[in-house]
Design a protein around this motif. Structure first.
Motif: not given
Length: 214
Positions: A64-80
């Protein structure tokens, strides 16, 4: 109880929606409860799914942490990346816009709590540490390109180093100021000085990186 049939080769949209709901709930639990109290039970409750449904999609806390981390980084990376792409490298104020956006974002209530918890997790979880390192590496390259500089350019070395310095200032400002009470005057003074100092240094490093002399 009727079952939902799925055509072979077709995505399970119900499953995708459930996973998305679980990930959103996991991010909220991490931000609100902290990594010490980040439990599968808390996530299932927040997502309003039964525990067995949660473990069907994510059999363990680590998954779950792995999937959550992937989602957080993908969302923030796209935003930045979207912000970085909006910069005009012919605009003399681009460096100030970049520094100001990043400093303000470091205490944004939508992102700061999550990243503070991820940094705490990274001290014990190599996967999280590697994910955050990759995010910063990508952000530095994105910054350089948005400023009109090729990351691999030999003359860009000091610009890259200064951008990593900016990253340490951002994380420090999150740690010191996000949860601090009565910090208005202190924070505004920090923000003003940080912008002025970092803009001056980055503009100098940018000029060096773009210098066409041998």
């Amino acid at each position: 109880m009727p079952t939902i049939s799925q055509t072979p080769g077709k995505p399970n949209r119900l499953g995708e929606a459930t996973r998305a709901k679980i990930i959103d709930a996991a991010i909220a639990v991490l931000a609100e409860n902290g990594f010490a109290d980040f439990t599968m039970q808390a996530v299932a409750s927040r997502a309003d799914v039964v525990y067995g449904n949660l473990t069907h999609h994510y059999p363990s806390r680590d998954k779950l942490i792995e999937a959550m981390l992937e989602a957080i980084l993908e969302r923030y990376g796209a935003r930045f990346d979207a912000f970085a792409a909006s910069l005009d490298n012919t605009d003399a104020s681009q460096v100030r816009k970049l520094v100001t956006w990043l400093i303000d974002d470091s205490v944004d209530p939508e992102t700061a709590p999550v990243f503070l918890e991820l940094w705490a997790m990274s001290t014990h979880n190599p996967m999280v540490a590697d994910g955050l390192a990759a995010l910063y590496d990508g952000a530095v390259e994105s910054c350089m390109r948005s400023l009109g500089v090729l990351p691999q350019s030999p003359k860009a070395r000091r610009l890259r180093d200064t951008l990593y310095l900016l990253g340490t200032v951002l994380e420090g400002s999150s740690s010191i100021f996000y949860n601090r009470t009565r910090s208005g005057e202190i924070y505004e003074g920090f923000r003003r000085e940080a912008i002025e100092i970092l803009v001056t240094v980055l503009e100098q490093r940018l000029a060096e990186a773009k210098d066409e002399t041998p």
